[in-house]
Write an enzyme that holds these catalytic residues in place. Structure first.
Site, PDB file in Angstrom:
ATOM      1  N   HIS A  78       0.841  -1.203   0.000  1.00 52.08           N
ATOM      2  CA  HIS A  78       0.000   0.000   0.000  1.00 52.08           C
ATOM      3  C   HIS A  78       0.879   1.257   0.000  1.00 52.08           C
ATOM      4  O   HIS A  78       0.584   2.228  -0.692  1.00 52.08           O
ATOM      5  CB  HIS A  78      -0.880   0.050   1.256  1.00 52.08           C
ATOM      6  CG  HIS A  78      -1.857  -1.070   1.382  1.00 52.08           C
ATOM      7  ND1 HIS A  78      -1.680  -2.111   2.271  1.00 52.08           N
ATOM      8  CD2 HIS A  78      -3.022  -1.322   0.727  1.00 52.08           C
ATOM      9  CE1 HIS A  78      -2.711  -2.932   2.171  1.00 52.08           C
ATOM     10  NE2 HIS A  78      -3.533  -2.494   1.239  1.00 52.08           N
ATOM     11  N   GLN A 105     -18.176  -6.655   0.023  1.00 55.43           N
ATOM     12  CA  GLN A 105     -17.343  -7.475  -0.872  1.00 55.43           C
ATOM     13  C   GLN A 105     -16.880  -8.769  -0.217  1.00 55.43           C
ATOM     14  O   GLN A 105     -16.140  -9.540  -0.819  1.00 55.43           O
ATOM     15  CB  GLN A 105     -16.157  -6.671  -1.398  1.00 55.43           C
ATOM     16  CG  GLN A 105     -15.083  -6.333  -0.378  1.00 55.43           C
ATOM     17  CD  GLN A 105     -14.050  -5.384  -0.952  1.00 55.43           C
ATOM     18  OE1 GLN A 105     -14.295  -4.200  -1.108  1.00 55.43           O
ATOM     19  NE2 GLN A 105     -12.864  -5.894  -1.271  1.00 55.43           N
ATOM     20  N   LYS A 157      -1.411  -6.832  -7.493  1.00 58.30           N
ATOM     21  CA  LYS A 157      -1.589  -8.111  -6.810  1.00 58.30           C
ATOM     22  C   LYS A 157      -3.026  -8.605  -7.039  1.00 58.30           C
ATOM     23  O   LYS A 157      -3.250  -9.768  -7.288  1.00 58.30           O
ATOM     24  CB  LYS A 157      -1.314  -7.968  -5.323  1.00 58.30           C
ATOM     25  CG  LYS A 157      -1.676  -9.226  -4.615  1.00 58.30           C
ATOM     26  CD  LYS A 157      -1.195  -9.290  -3.214  1.00 58.30           C
ATOM     27  CE  LYS A 157      -1.871 -10.454  -2.561  1.00 58.30           C
ATOM     28  NZ  LYS A 157      -3.314 -10.182  -2.358  1.00 58.30           N
ATOM     29  N   SER A 178      -2.390  -8.092   3.303  1.00 53.88           N
ATOM     30  CA  SER A 178      -2.812  -7.889   4.698  1.00 53.88           C
ATOM     31  C   SER A 178      -3.053  -9.229   5.368  1.00 53.88           C
ATOM     32  O   SER A 178      -2.908  -9.370   6.576  1.00 53.88           O
ATOM     33  CB  SER A 178      -4.086  -7.058   4.737  1.00 53.88           C
ATOM     34  OG  SER A 178      -3.884  -5.860   4.028  1.00 53.88           O
TER      35      SER A 178
HETATM   36  O1  PAF Z   1      -8.184  -3.974  -2.948  1.00 51.57           O
HETATM   37  C1  PAF Z   1      -8.792  -3.651  -1.912  1.00 51.57           C
HETATM   38  O2  PAF Z   1      -8.222  -3.481  -0.823  1.00 51.57           O
HETATM   39  C2  PAF Z   1     -10.306  -3.451  -1.972  1.00 51.57           C
HETATM   40  O3  PAF Z   1     -10.913  -4.370  -2.801  1.00 51.57           O
HETATM   41  C3  PAF Z   1     -10.692  -2.009  -2.354  1.00 51.57           C
HETATM   42  C4  PAF Z   1     -10.268  -1.656  -3.774  1.00 51.57           C
HETATM   43  C5  PAF Z   1     -10.091  -1.029  -1.377  1.00 51.57           C
HETATM   44  C6  PAF Z   1     -12.231  -1.858  -2.288  1.00 51.57           C
HETATM   45  O4  PAF Z   1     -12.698  -2.117  -0.996  1.00 51.57           O
END
Ligand code: PAF
Length: 282
Positions: A37, A61, A149, A186
């Protein structure tokens, strides 16, 4: 660096920024930040007047609620890392702020969102499109930064951007790897030290498979990758697909496309933890 929790406060800050003629880079994240990140944030800081990093563990999600529950939450450490990378704003809203009502929108971009992760995690990419489209509307960024990734995620988001006419550049950024070759994620913090070493075989075997591609067909390479990874104790392949790098449709011969990528998902360890990675053949 300023931490903002509401959409209105974010809009107010960004309209002032736009008035000064500055460009805006957006780095969407779910927190539990790592060097991968940080590389996106540094790139955005280099390329834009202002960088917004969103930290939002998006419930829509996650098709597996246990996965959501055990997802690491490390807001304080995340903010310290973002400050050191030069982020301007952190947008960290509550679930109620983003979804005052359930989001009933349906996104469908086959085959990008129906194969691989789309087939194994029903609803996952719909949730990703719900949150990313909301973030694009609030922030109206000039550029959005996404880690390669999540190779498939970028393909789906590109389709959504084209479909909904968002006016921004999607900037894909290379995978950052641990010294062992394991792709940073993570979820790696959920692995024991021994499991982390085992997980490193995934990329080792993927890299080796590039040399096999010179002599063998697509299906033979695919099978060999699956067999070699499954032969390692503590690893179990969920799927390995060799696909066109843009449409993500399966390819059957190496000359079928200009861009060919192998995408893998592997279960690792006792819990087990689900890891994804990919390799570019051409
Ligand atoms: O890649 C991620 O961490 C997530 O899918 C995102 C793009 C932040 C959407 O929640």
């Amino acid at each position: 660096m300023k931490v903002i929790n509401t959409i209105q406060a974010l809009r107010d800050e960004l309209s002032a920024v736009r008035g000064q003629g500055k460009t805006i880079g957006l780095v969407p994240t779910m927190g539990a930040l790592h060097e991968g990140h940080a590389s996106l944030v540094r790139r955005s800081v280099e390329e834009n007047g202002v960088t917004v990093v969103s930290i939002f563990l998006n419930p829509t999600q996650f098709n597996d609620k246990r996965d959501l529950e055990r997802y690491p939450r490390t807001l304080e450490a995340d903010c310290a890392l973002l400050e050191s990378c030069g982020a301007t704003f952190v947008f960290a809203p509550t679930v109620k702020e983003i979804y005052p009502e359930p989001d009933t929108r349906v996104f469908s971009y086959p085959p990008t969102d129906s194969v691989m992760e789309g087939a194994h995690r029903p609803g996952h990419f719909n949730g990703v499109c719900q949150i990313v489209s909301k973030l694009f509307s609030y922030v109206e960024p000039d550029r959005g930064y996404f880690g390669e990734k999540d190779f498939q995620q970028i393909a789906v988001i590109r389709r959504m951007v084209a479909d909904l006419g968002f006016h921004l550049e999607i900037v894909p950024c290379p995978v950052v790897r641990e010294a062992s070759g394991l792709a940073m994620s993570s979820r790696n913090t959920l692995l024991t030290d021994a499991e982390r070493l085992t997980a490193a075989y995934i990329y080792r075997i993927l890299r080796e498979s590039k040399t096999w591609a010179a002599e063998r067909g697509v299906e033979a390479v695919r099978e060999q990758v699956i067999n070699d990874i499954n032969a390692i104790e503590g690893l179990e392949v969920e799927y390995y697909s060799i696909v066109d790098g843009i449409t993500l449709a399966d390819v059957h011969s190496w000359d079928e496309s200009e861009s060919i990528v192998g995408c893998i998902t592997v279960y690792c360890g006792q819990k087990p933890i689900r890891l994804i990675d990919h390799i570019r053949y051409k």
